[in-house]
Design an enzyme around this catalytic site. Structure first.
Site, PDB file in Angstrom:
ATOM      1  N   LEU A  27      51.746  44.320  33.869  1.00 17.81           N
ATOM      2  CA  LEU A  27      51.131  45.105  34.954  1.00 17.81           C
ATOM      3  C   LEU A  27      49.753  44.503  35.220  1.00 17.81           C
ATOM      4  CD1 LEU A  27      51.553  47.503  36.853  1.00 17.81           C
ATOM      5  CD2 LEU A  27      50.357  48.905  35.206  1.00 17.81           C
ATOM      6  N   HIS A  28      49.712  43.465  36.037  1.00 15.05           N
ATOM      7  CA  HIS A  28      48.467  42.756  36.319  1.00 15.05           C
ATOM      8  C   HIS A  28      47.703  43.439  37.448  1.00 15.05           C
ATOM      9  CE1 HIS A  28      50.513  40.892  39.761  1.00 15.05           C
ATOM     10  NE2 HIS A  28      51.538  40.682  38.937  1.00 15.05           N
ATOM     11  N   VAL A  29      46.535  42.904  37.754  1.00 13.11           N
ATOM     12  CA  VAL A  29      45.619  43.557  38.680  1.00 13.11           C
ATOM     13  C   VAL A  29      46.236  43.787  40.061  1.00 13.11           C
ATOM     14  CG1 VAL A  29      44.430  41.468  39.447  1.00 13.11           C
ATOM     15  CG2 VAL A  29      43.226  43.648  39.461  1.00 13.11           C
TER      16      VAL A  29
END
Length: 97
Positions: A27-29
Site C-alpha cells: 500500500l504505497h503512497v
C-alpha cells in the site's frame, strides 16, 4: 429489551471490504492518496484494519504508517448514512490494489 425504546435495525450495520494487497509495492503512497481521496467524498466513517491496528482512511499518512506490504490482508469498514454507495466506490478502487 427496554420498554418504550426504539431500536433502529440499521443502527449497528457496517459494511466490510476485505482486500488482499497484490501490488508489488504494497500500500504505497499513490494508493493511500487514492483511497483517502475517495473516503473524503462521503459522509460515512471509513476505517482500515491491518494486523490488529485500525486507522481512519481519510489521512494518507496514517495509512502509510501501517507499513502494509504486498501479500498482506486488510479490511476497510464503512459506516454511515451513505455507506452502501461509499463502499461500492471504495471497492472499485481497492480492486486495483
Amino acid at each position: 429489551m427496554l420498554v418504550g425504546s426504539h431500536l433502529d435495525p440499521r443502527e449497528d450495520v457496517m459494511l466490510e471490504i476485505p482486500c488482499h494487497i497484490t501490488d508489488s509495492l504494497g500500500l504505497h503512497v499513490q494508493l493511500a492518496v487514492l483511497l483517502s481521496s475517495e473516503a473524503q467524498r462521503w459522509r460515512s466513517r471509513v476505517t482500515l484494519e491491518h494486523a490488529g491496528r485500525t486507522v481512519g482512511v481519510t489521512q494518507p499518512m496514517e495509512l502509510m504508517m501501517l507499513g502494509i506490504r504486498s501479500g498482506e490482508h486488510i479490511v476497510v469498514r464503512v459506516e454511515g448514512p451513505d455507506e452502501a454507495t461509499a463502499a461500492e466506490a471504495l471497492r472499485k478502487i481497492m480492486a486495483t490494489f
